[in-house]
Design a protein around this motif. Structure first.
Motif, PDB file in Angstrom:
ATOM      1  N   HIS A  21       0.826  -1.202   0.000  1.00 31.83           N
ATOM      2  CA  HIS A  21       0.000   0.000   0.000  1.00 31.83           C
ATOM      3  C   HIS A  21       0.863   1.256   0.000  1.00 31.83           C
ATOM      4  O   HIS A  21       1.921   1.294   0.629  1.00 31.83           O
ATOM      5  CB  HIS A  21      -0.913   0.025   1.226  1.00 31.83           C
ATOM      6  CG  HIS A  21      -1.949  -1.048   1.224  1.00 31.83           C
ATOM      7  ND1 HIS A  21      -2.997  -1.078   0.345  1.00 31.83           N
ATOM      8  CD2 HIS A  21      -2.090  -2.145   2.009  1.00 31.83           C
ATOM      9  CE1 HIS A  21      -3.749  -2.133   0.587  1.00 31.83           C
ATOM     10  NE2 HIS A  21      -3.218  -2.806   1.588  1.00 31.83           N
ATOM     11  N   ALA A  22       0.411   2.262  -0.704  1.00 35.17           N
ATOM     12  CA  ALA A  22       1.057   3.585  -0.726  1.00 35.17           C
ATOM     13  C   ALA A  22       0.086   4.538  -0.040  1.00 35.17           C
ATOM     14  O   ALA A  22      -0.825   5.075  -0.654  1.00 35.17           O
ATOM     15  CB  ALA A  22       1.332   4.022  -2.161  1.00 35.17           C
ATOM     16  N   TRP A  23       0.247   4.698   1.291  1.00 34.31           N
ATOM     17  CA  TRP A  23      -0.707   5.460   2.095  1.00 34.31           C
ATOM     18  C   TRP A  23      -0.508   6.959   1.943  1.00 34.31           C
ATOM     19  O   TRP A  23       0.621   7.444   1.993  1.00 34.31           O
ATOM     20  CB  TRP A  23      -0.565   5.095   3.570  1.00 34.31           C
ATOM     21  CG  TRP A  23      -0.804   3.651   3.858  1.00 34.31           C
ATOM     22  CD1 TRP A  23       0.129   2.732   4.256  1.00 34.31           C
ATOM     23  CD2 TRP A  23      -2.040   2.943   3.774  1.00 34.31           C
ATOM     24  NE1 TRP A  23      -0.458   1.501   4.423  1.00 34.31           N
ATOM     25  CE2 TRP A  23      -1.793   1.602   4.142  1.00 34.31           C
ATOM     26  CE3 TRP A  23      -3.336   3.305   3.421  1.00 34.31           C
ATOM     27  CZ2 TRP A  23      -2.791   0.639   4.169  1.00 34.31           C
ATOM     28  CZ3 TRP A  23      -4.324   2.335   3.452  1.00 34.31           C
ATOM     29  CH2 TRP A  23      -4.054   1.023   3.818  1.00 34.31           C
ATOM     30  N   VAL A  39      -5.884   7.482   6.660  1.00 36.32           N
ATOM     31  CA  VAL A  39      -5.079   7.352   5.450  1.00 36.32           C
ATOM     32  C   VAL A  39      -5.784   6.484   4.417  1.00 36.32           C
ATOM     33  O   VAL A  39      -6.651   5.671   4.747  1.00 36.32           O
ATOM     34  CB  VAL A  39      -3.677   6.786   5.769  1.00 36.32           C
ATOM     35  CG1 VAL A  39      -2.892   7.733   6.653  1.00 36.32           C
ATOM     36  CG2 VAL A  39      -3.758   5.416   6.423  1.00 36.32           C
ATOM     37  N   ARG A  40      -5.403   6.669   3.135  1.00 38.53           N
ATOM     38  CA  ARG A  40      -5.977   5.929   2.015  1.00 38.53           C
ATOM     39  C   ARG A  40      -4.851   5.493   1.102  1.00 38.53           C
ATOM     40  O   ARG A  40      -3.905   6.235   0.856  1.00 38.53           O
ATOM     41  CB  ARG A  40      -6.953   6.819   1.248  1.00 38.53           C
ATOM     42  CG  ARG A  40      -7.586   6.140   0.034  1.00 38.53           C
ATOM     43  CD  ARG A  40      -8.582   7.049  -0.673  1.00 38.53           C
ATOM     44  NE  ARG A  40      -8.058   8.372  -0.992  1.00 38.53           N
ATOM     45  CZ  ARG A  40      -7.345   8.657  -2.087  1.00 38.53           C
ATOM     46  NH1 ARG A  40      -7.060   7.722  -2.950  1.00 38.53           N
ATOM     47  NH2 ARG A  40      -6.918   9.883  -2.290  1.00 38.53           N
ATOM     48  N   CYS A  41      -4.938   4.278   0.575  1.00 37.23           N
ATOM     49  CA  CYS A  41      -3.956   3.771  -0.385  1.00 37.23           C
ATOM     50  C   CYS A  41      -4.271   4.358  -1.753  1.00 37.23           C
ATOM     51  O   CYS A  41      -5.407   4.286  -2.221  1.00 37.23           O
ATOM     52  CB  CYS A  41      -3.999   2.248  -0.447  1.00 37.23           C
ATOM     53  SG  CYS A  41      -2.898   1.558  -1.698  1.00 37.23           S
ATOM     54  N   VAL A  42      -3.264   4.935  -2.398  1.00 40.65           N
ATOM     55  CA  VAL A  42      -3.478   5.532  -3.720  1.00 40.65           C
ATOM     56  C   VAL A  42      -3.668   4.472  -4.800  1.00 40.65           C
ATOM     57  O   VAL A  42      -4.244   4.744  -5.846  1.00 40.65           O
ATOM     58  CB  VAL A  42      -2.318   6.490  -4.117  1.00 40.65           C
ATOM     59  CG1 VAL A  42      -2.246   7.665  -3.175  1.00 40.65           C
ATOM     60  CG2 VAL A  42      -0.988   5.764  -4.168  1.00 40.65           C
ATOM     61  N   GLY A  43      -3.240   3.236  -4.542  1.00 45.17           N
ATOM     62  CA  GLY A  43      -3.349   2.182  -5.543  1.00 45.17           C
ATOM     63  C   GLY A  43      -4.701   1.496  -5.565  1.00 45.17           C
ATOM     64  O   GLY A  43      -5.268   1.243  -6.615  1.00 45.17           O
ATOM     65  N   CYS A  44      -5.255   1.192  -4.376  1.00 48.85           N
ATOM     66  CA  CYS A  44      -6.484   0.398  -4.322  1.00 48.85           C
ATOM     67  C   CYS A  44      -7.612   1.077  -3.542  1.00 48.85           C
ATOM     68  O   CYS A  44      -8.674   0.500  -3.380  1.00 48.85           O
ATOM     69  CB  CYS A  44      -6.201  -0.967  -3.712  1.00 48.85           C
ATOM     70  SG  CYS A  44      -5.763  -0.919  -1.962  1.00 48.85           S
ATOM     71  N   SER A  45      -7.371   2.265  -3.026  1.00 48.67           N
ATOM     72  CA  SER A  45      -8.355   3.048  -2.254  1.00 48.67           C
ATOM     73  C   SER A  45      -8.715   2.429  -0.908  1.00 48.67           C
ATOM     74  O   SER A  45      -9.710   2.817  -0.307  1.00 48.67           O
ATOM     75  CB  SER A  45      -9.621   3.294  -3.070  1.00 48.67           C
ATOM     76  OG  SER A  45      -9.311   4.064  -4.205  1.00 48.67           O
ATOM     77  N   ALA A  46      -7.922   1.462  -0.411  1.00 48.70           N
ATOM     78  CA  ALA A  46      -8.149   0.923   0.931  1.00 48.70           C
ATOM     79  C   ALA A  46      -7.903   2.040   1.933  1.00 48.70           C
ATOM     80  O   ALA A  46      -7.125   2.964   1.683  1.00 48.70           O
ATOM     81  CB  ALA A  46      -7.207  -0.245   1.196  1.00 48.70           C
ATOM     82  N   ALA A  64      -6.500  -2.504   6.896  1.00 51.01           N
ATOM     83  CA  ALA A  64      -6.929  -1.881   5.634  1.00 51.01           C
ATOM     84  C   ALA A  64      -8.281  -2.446   5.249  1.00 51.01           C
ATOM     85  O   ALA A  64      -8.518  -3.645   5.332  1.00 51.01           O
ATOM     86  CB  ALA A  64      -5.914  -2.155   4.537  1.00 51.01           C
ATOM     87  N   SER A  65      -9.195  -1.566   4.836  1.00 49.53           N
ATOM     88  CA  SER A  65     -10.516  -2.010   4.386  1.00 49.53           C
ATOM     89  C   SER A  65     -10.888  -1.267   3.126  1.00 49.53           C
ATOM     90  O   SER A  65     -10.481  -0.138   2.913  1.00 49.53           O
ATOM     91  CB  SER A  65     -11.554  -1.775   5.480  1.00 49.53           C
ATOM     92  OG  SER A  65     -11.676  -0.390   5.732  1.00 49.53           O
TER      93      SER A  65
END
Length: 66
Positions: A21-23, A39-46, A64-65
């Motif tokens: 994840h890239a938070w 925080v949000r992952c830029v790759g998968c929006s988790a 992560a959800s």
């Protein structure tokens, strides 16, 4: 009808692709325990919530959800 006829067939659960994840921080709030970061992952929006206390790296408070 036998018991074998009434058993539910197994259902495969969807599996999300695994990646690092890239938070990025969406918001930060000061609390008595430290700073809470959303925080949000830029790759998968988790998304997850982290606690940033003192000079230590942030500690995840949630998994992560999606």
């Amino acid at each position: 009808m036998t018991a074998a006829d009434t058993l539910a067939s197994p259902v495969a659960s969807p599996v999300a692709p695994v990646h690092e994840h890239a938070w990025i921080t969406e918001s930060v709030h000061a609390t008595s325990e430290g700073r809470v970061r959303y925080v949000r992952c830029v790759g998968c929006s988790a998304r997850r919530v982290e606690l940033e206390a003192s000079d230590l790296p942030p500690t995840p408070l949630t998994r992560a959800s999606h």
